[in-house]
Design a protein around this motif. Sequence first.
Motif, PDB file in Angstrom:
ATOM      1  N   ALA A 179       2.382  -3.118   3.141  1.00 24.23           N
ATOM      2  CA  ALA A 179       3.473  -2.841   4.084  1.00 24.23           C
ATOM      3  C   ALA A 179       4.143  -4.138   4.531  1.00 24.23           C
ATOM      4  O   ALA A 179       5.374  -4.236   4.579  1.00 24.23           O
ATOM      5  CB  ALA A 179       2.932  -2.072   5.290  1.00 24.23           C
ATOM      6  N   ARG A 180       3.349  -5.163   4.831  1.00 23.84           N
ATOM      7  CA  ARG A 180       3.925  -6.441   5.274  1.00 23.84           C
ATOM      8  C   ARG A 180       4.700  -7.129   4.161  1.00 23.84           C
ATOM      9  O   ARG A 180       5.691  -7.840   4.419  1.00 23.84           O
ATOM     10  CB  ARG A 180       2.816  -7.359   5.798  1.00 23.84           C
ATOM     11  CG  ARG A 180       2.278  -6.908   7.163  1.00 23.84           C
ATOM     12  CD  ARG A 180       1.266  -7.862   7.746  1.00 23.84           C
ATOM     13  NE  ARG A 180       0.001  -7.831   7.030  1.00 23.84           N
ATOM     14  CZ  ARG A 180      -0.413  -8.764   6.201  1.00 23.84           C
ATOM     15  NH1 ARG A 180       0.335  -9.851   5.966  1.00 23.84           N
ATOM     16  NH2 ARG A 180      -1.586  -8.665   5.596  1.00 23.84           N
ATOM     17  N   ALA A 181       4.279  -6.908   2.933  1.00 23.68           N
ATOM     18  CA  ALA A 181       5.026  -7.480   1.807  1.00 23.68           C
ATOM     19  C   ALA A 181       6.411  -6.842   1.714  1.00 23.68           C
ATOM     20  O   ALA A 181       7.417  -7.536   1.466  1.00 23.68           O
ATOM     21  CB  ALA A 181       4.256  -7.274   0.507  1.00 23.68           C
ATOM     22  N   HIS A 182       6.485  -5.537   1.947  1.00 25.93           N
ATOM     23  CA  HIS A 182       7.800  -4.878   1.939  1.00 25.93           C
ATOM     24  C   HIS A 182       8.634  -5.303   3.139  1.00 25.93           C
ATOM     25  O   HIS A 182       9.868  -5.394   3.044  1.00 25.93           O
ATOM     26  CB  HIS A 182       7.614  -3.354   1.911  1.00 25.93           C
ATOM     27  CG  HIS A 182       7.217  -2.814   0.574  1.00 25.93           C
ATOM     28  ND1 HIS A 182       8.007  -2.935  -0.550  1.00 25.93           N
ATOM     29  CD2 HIS A 182       6.079  -2.170   0.171  1.00 25.93           C
ATOM     30  CE1 HIS A 182       7.400  -2.371  -1.582  1.00 25.93           C
ATOM     31  NE2 HIS A 182       6.224  -1.916  -1.183  1.00 25.93           N
ATOM     32  N   ILE A 183       7.976  -5.589   4.261  1.00 25.50           N
ATOM     33  CA  ILE A 183       8.713  -6.117   5.413  1.00 25.50           C
ATOM     34  C   ILE A 183       9.327  -7.463   5.044  1.00 25.50           C
ATOM     35  O   ILE A 183      10.485  -7.749   5.368  1.00 25.50           O
ATOM     36  CB  ILE A 183       7.779  -6.262   6.625  1.00 25.50           C
ATOM     37  CG1 ILE A 183       7.310  -4.894   7.114  1.00 25.50           C
ATOM     38  CG2 ILE A 183       8.482  -7.012   7.757  1.00 25.50           C
ATOM     39  CD1 ILE A 183       6.236  -4.950   8.178  1.00 25.50           C
ATOM     40  N   ALA A 184       8.547  -8.304   4.352  1.00 19.66           N
ATOM     41  CA  ALA A 184       9.053  -9.614   3.926  1.00 19.66           C
ATOM     42  C   ALA A 184      10.239  -9.461   2.974  1.00 19.66           C
ATOM     43  O   ALA A 184      11.120 -10.324   2.931  1.00 19.66           O
ATOM     44  CB  ALA A 184       7.940 -10.407   3.252  1.00 19.66           C
ATOM     45  N   LEU A 185      10.256  -8.369   2.222  1.00 21.78           N
ATOM     46  CA  LEU A 185      11.372  -8.090   1.309  1.00 21.78           C
ATOM     47  C   LEU A 185      12.511  -7.372   2.021  1.00 21.78           C
ATOM     48  O   LEU A 185      13.468  -6.924   1.386  1.00 21.78           O
ATOM     49  CB  LEU A 185      10.883  -7.243   0.127  1.00 21.78           C
ATOM     50  CG  LEU A 185       9.917  -7.948  -0.840  1.00 21.78           C
ATOM     51  CD1 LEU A 185       9.304  -6.952  -1.809  1.00 21.78           C
ATOM     52  CD2 LEU A 185      10.626  -9.067  -1.589  1.00 21.78           C
ATOM     53  N   GLU A 186      12.380  -7.240   3.361  1.00 21.52           N
ATOM     54  CA  GLU A 186      13.397  -6.617   4.221  1.00 21.52           C
ATOM     55  C   GLU A 186      13.612  -5.152   3.870  1.00 21.52           C
ATOM     56  O   GLU A 186      14.728  -4.628   3.971  1.00 21.52           O
ATOM     57  CB  GLU A 186      14.721  -7.398   4.169  1.00 21.52           C
ATOM     58  CG  GLU A 186      14.576  -8.839   4.641  1.00 21.52           C
ATOM     59  CD  GLU A 186      15.892  -9.583   4.657  1.00 21.52           C
ATOM     60  OE1 GLU A 186      16.904  -9.017   4.196  1.00 21.52           O
ATOM     61  OE2 GLU A 186      15.918 -10.726   5.150  1.00 21.52           O
ATOM     62  N   ASP A 187      12.555  -4.484   3.469  1.00 20.62           N
ATOM     63  CA  ASP A 187      12.609  -3.057   3.168  1.00 20.62           C
ATOM     64  C   ASP A 187      11.676  -2.337   4.143  1.00 20.62           C
ATOM     65  O   ASP A 187      10.547  -1.964   3.805  1.00 20.62           O
ATOM     66  CB  ASP A 187      12.174  -2.799   1.722  1.00 20.62           C
ATOM     67  CG  ASP A 187      12.489  -1.369   1.275  1.00 20.62           C
ATOM     68  OD1 ASP A 187      12.753  -0.521   2.160  1.00 20.62           O
ATOM     69  OD2 ASP A 187      12.467  -1.098   0.055  1.00 20.62           O
TER      70      ASP A 187
END
Length: 310
Positions: A179-187
Amino acid sequence: MMDILGGAGEAPANDLIKDVTEETFMAEVVDTSMQVPVIVDFWAPWCGPCKTLGPQLEAAVTKAKGAVKMAKINVDENQRLAQALAQQGLPLQSIPTVVAFFQGRPVDMFQGAVPQSEIEAFVKRIAEAGGGTADGGLGEAVAMAEQFLEDGQAEDAVQVFTAIIGEDDKNAAAYGGLARAHIALEDLDQAEAVLNGAPAEIADAPELEAARAQIELGRQAANAGPVAELRAKVDANPDDHEARFDLAQALHASEDAEAAVTELLELFRRDREWNDGAAKAQLFTIFDALKPNDPVVLNGRRKLSSLIFA
């Protein structure tokens, strides 16, 4: 890693199980839980079930040989502490209540007298959450994915976290990391979808709660106002609570979490009940989003506790 039934040598019982008071709670529970889970037994001398549960819980904690620790809190002698914890969301209206803390926050609990088998299963589960069991190397894979994320390689982190979930579909660290990786990708929508797809057994795990907090703060950041204008409004009228709250959100959006926490603590000091306790709720959101041992979290929690106890 430490075997929950073997471990790296048996710890002295007086180090594993301690009577804790309001004065020692931060050190013996919150700070200690940064390294090893702490199971807190809230009891009272007049409570019949407590007299049965306490020794059973002590026996299970001792059997774990250092994978967990135990704190015993007499609620009659520590009423202010119990009230403060209840204000922060712990259901302490009835006892016995047993709450497990890990990395500074509650992660699991139960109430009332339960069979010995359930007590041992609870202690085993908490020990495992603290790393007290082998994981077939998945922990190393999680660490590698976290390093990718820290280095700005979010897409690589997504691949590794996804692979880990393929091997262990109840790996809370992998779900939270993905989830945090997708946050970093602004998704943010995909990050939320990851958390919504996690198994119910880990839905309340700290790793998922941290990601949820980051998503909430990310959505707030999209609507945050200009820091300079909000600062001017607060300076012109320090009792403009809405402006101070908005300023805290804007400061966090500009990646100044420490300043955001400072403004929220000041708002809590001025009016802790404003907007249904919005300042405290926002503080907990920020604390959950950061690493538990982050100085902003440690200092902020201490200052908030001081204000609550004042």
